[in-house]
Every structure is written in C-alpha cells, then in structure tokens.
Design an enzyme around this catalytic site. Structure first.
Site, PDB file in Angstrom:
ATOM      1  N   LYS A 103       0.848  -1.193   0.000  1.00  0.00           N
ATOM      2  CA  LYS A 103       0.000   0.000   0.000  1.00  0.00           C
ATOM      3  C   LYS A 103       0.884   1.244   0.000  1.00  0.00           C
ATOM      4  CE  LYS A 103      -3.624  -2.402   2.588  1.00  0.00           C
ATOM      5  NZ  LYS A 103      -4.395  -2.466   3.848  1.00  0.00           N
ATOM      6  N   ALA A 134      -1.858  -8.232  10.041  1.00  0.00           N
ATOM      7  CA  ALA A 134      -1.157  -9.513   9.933  1.00  0.00           C
ATOM      8  C   ALA A 134      -1.387 -10.388  11.162  1.00  0.00           C
ATOM      9  CB  ALA A 134       0.336  -9.262   9.732  1.00  0.00           C
ATOM     10  N   LYS A 185      -4.997   6.108   3.748  1.00  0.00           N
ATOM     11  CA  LYS A 185      -5.442   5.925   5.136  1.00  0.00           C
ATOM     12  C   LYS A 185      -4.251   5.869   6.087  1.00  0.00           C
ATOM     13  CE  LYS A 185      -4.205   1.417   5.209  1.00  0.00           C
ATOM     14  NZ  LYS A 185      -3.361   0.707   6.166  1.00  0.00           N
ATOM     15  N   ASP A 238     -10.641   0.121   6.061  1.00  0.00           N
ATOM     16  CA  ASP A 238      -9.204   0.124   6.323  1.00  0.00           C
ATOM     17  C   ASP A 238      -8.814   1.311   7.193  1.00  0.00           C
ATOM     18  OD1 ASP A 238      -6.710  -0.976   6.167  1.00  0.00           O
ATOM     19  OD2 ASP A 238      -6.398  -0.594   4.046  1.00  0.00           O
ATOM     20  N   ASN A 250       1.581   2.556  11.832  1.00  0.00           N
ATOM     21  CA  ASN A 250       1.372   3.964  11.501  1.00  0.00           C
ATOM     22  C   ASN A 250       0.800   4.713  12.708  1.00  0.00           C
ATOM     23  OD1 ASN A 250       1.928   4.158   8.460  1.00  0.00           O
ATOM     24  ND2 ASN A 250       0.534   2.423   8.561  1.00  0.00           N
ATOM     25  N   GLU A 275       4.630   2.903   6.382  1.00  0.00           N
ATOM     26  CA  GLU A 275       4.278   3.409   5.058  1.00  0.00           C
ATOM     27  C   GLU A 275       3.706   4.823   5.121  1.00  0.00           C
ATOM     28  OE1 GLU A 275       5.060   2.185   2.289  1.00  0.00           O
ATOM     29  OE2 GLU A 275       4.911  -0.004   2.213  1.00  0.00           O
TER      30      GLU A 275
END
Length: 334
Positions: A103, A134, A185, A238, A250, A275
């Site tokens: 992503k 995960a 997001k 998400d 994040n 990310e």
C-alpha cells in the site's frame, strides 16, 4: 490446490503464508538468507512471535519455485516494488496471476503500485486491500478484504482461490479507488496516533477520521476512482482499523510524535516499515499536482517534514473558512 509464491517475508507476507497454506502449496521468499534460514529452522517470525509457521511452508531466499507458481503475491514494501518486479520479470511464469498487497506510491513518480507492476510485468494482476492486520489474519480471526482488477474474471479467480472460512474476499473493478484508499489511510492513521499520543480525546479522533476519508475520496474522484469505493472495506474499513488498532505501526508512530518524539526518531523506534511516513509526502505532492484541497494531509505533511508544531497545525485546521459538510457532493453534481 494452487502453487503460491509470496515475495516478502515481513509480518504480512508471513501471515498470508500461514493462512493460505491450509489449502495451497506455499513458498515464502525472504531476501535476507540469514533471517530466512532462522525462520525456516525455528518456524517462527520475530514480527509475529505468537504464530507457529507450518512446516509444510517452503521458506527460501531463492526464486526456484517462482516459475512454477500459479499465483505470485508481492508483499514487499512499496518503495522497493519496481526493483522487485525488475528482478523477477525474466523468471516469473507469464501465466501467473500477480497479487499486490503493498500500500503506497513510488516516491519519485507518485505512481500507484498497479501502475509500477503493469510497466514492469506482463502478467494479469490484482490489488488486494482492506482492513487486515497480519497478527489477526495469521491467528484465523475472521476478516474481509477486496480484490480489485480491471478484469472481473481475474478478480473472481483470486476470490475463488484465496477465500476461506476466515477470509471473505469481495471483488471490485475500481483499482484506483482501492489503491488510494489503502495508501492514504496510512497518513490519517499517523495523525490519529498523534492525537492519541497528545491525549486530545475521542471527539478529535472521530472528526479527523471522518474528514480524513472525505479528503481521500476527494483526491480519489479527481484521479478517476468511484466515490462508493471509499465507503467500503478498502476505504472507511481500512481507515477504521488502522486508526484505532495498536497493531497499526502507523498509529504507533503517530503516538510517539504526539508525545513529542521527533518524526524521524519515531519511525526509527517502530523498527518496521511505516508506510504512512513516505505516503504523506506522496499524498501532499499528489494534492498539489491535481489541485485538490486536502487540509488534514497538508498539515500532517508540515508536521512530519517541516517541523510544524501539532498545536499550530490543529489551530490552523480549526480556524479554516467555514464549509458545508456536503460541499464536495454539490460540486460533483453540478
């Protein structure tokens, strides 16, 4: 039963290997031979300490099984996607279906992962995105996700192959919307964590998430996405899980920033790919490129990259000119 090659032995790649090995033959590729050997011998992943990796999963640092694979899952970080595709382009079976779970954006070009893949590989591909940590996937906790492709039959093939009693897969033809929702997001999640770290309360976080998905949809529609995608699993779904769960790196990075840790140091402390940090820069550049108003993402960018204080950023957001909540809808319907 299919042969599945998962390229990327981070937490998400491992979780997918564990999940899909129940029905398929799975090879998990890790680029670090030493770490891969340790994982193969211990049947454990340091990033998922509670998960036992089944012995039948082939864990390797070689591409030997890649040419025979029916499905190739790209679970590498977004910043390395092009390099990885270039490494496998002469090895991969041209009939294999490629599934991307990364992503983000390519930093220099601002291209989405599907654009990078289509430039480097000639395979059919699907983007898989949605509210799936995960830790929970590997633990067989019921989850739902979206398989997006420009070719319906390709998305339905992945839906049929990878769905299970704990993973429900929906299909979509909105590749742009699914990718943008999954990437952007992360930016909102960093700011949600910062709000929590600064102990600002639930009202503030609810406002941030609601207006955040509005900004994501605004940019998405300008890029050619469908508005309804952002009300689905790869959009608001998400966003909710990433902004509220402590599994979210994040959010955890944002919490450190809210507590006063400098952004670069916060990312370092997380110890895994965050990310949202790189995505913030890309998102800010995209809103400049397409001339789309994205005040939250702009302020997050200024906090992360221009040393702006959270207090000043919040004040600037709250003092913006007054708006109607449905203003974007009105403009789109003109």
């Amino acid at each position: 039963m299919n042969n599945i090659f998962i390229l990327g032995a981070g937490s998400f790649g491992v979780s997918l290997a564990v999940l899909f090995s129940k029905k398929h033959e799975v090879t998990l590729y890790g680029r670090n031979p030493e770490k891969t050997k340790k994982m193969r011998e211990s049947h454990r992943c340091e990033l998922l300490p509670k998960i036992q990796i089944p012995e039948k999963i082939n864990i390797t640092s070689d591409f030997d099984k890649l040419p025979q694979s029916d499905i190739v899952i790209l679970a590498c970080p977004s910043h390395s996607m092009r390099k990885v595709c270039q490494q496998i382009k002469d090895i991969i079976n041209p009939e294999s279906t490629v599934v991307c779970v990364a992503k983000g954006f390519e930093e220099d070009t601002l291209k989405r992962m599907s654009q990078v893949i289509s430039e480097e590989l000639h395979n059919k591909y699907v983007v898989l995105s949605g509210p799936t940590h995960a830790e929970e996937l590997a633990a067989d906790i019921p989850s739902a996700i979206v398989a997006a492709s420009y070719e319906r039959e390709v998305a339905e093939y992945i839906q049929d192959c990878l769905s299970s009693s704990t993973l429900r897969i929906y299909v979509s033809d909105d590749v742009i919307g699914v990718e943008l929702g999954g990437a952007l997001k992360n930016v909102i999640a960093v700011s949600a964590g910062a709000i929590e770290g600064k102990q600002l309360g639930d009202n503030t976080k609810a406002a941030l998430m609601t207006r955040g998905i509005t900004e994501i949809a605004r940019l998405g529609i300008k890029c050619g996405a469908k508005s309804e995608t952002f009300a689905g699993l790869s959009g608001i779904g998400d966003l909710i899980v990433t902004c509220t769960s402590n599994h979210s790196r994040n959010k955890r990075a944002g919490m450190l920033i809210g507590q006063g840790v400098p952004p670069a140091e916060a990312i370092k402390q997380i110890g895994m790919t965050v990310e949202g940090y790189k995505n913030t820069k890309s998102a800010y550049e995209l809103c400049q490129k397409y001339n789309v108003e994205m005040p939250i993402i702009t302020q997050v960018y200024k906090i992360l990259y221009e040393n702006k204080s959270m207090d000043q950023a919040i004040e600037d957001l709250m003092e913006r000119p007054k708006r109607h909540e449905s203003e974007v809808v009105w403009l789109l319907n003109k």
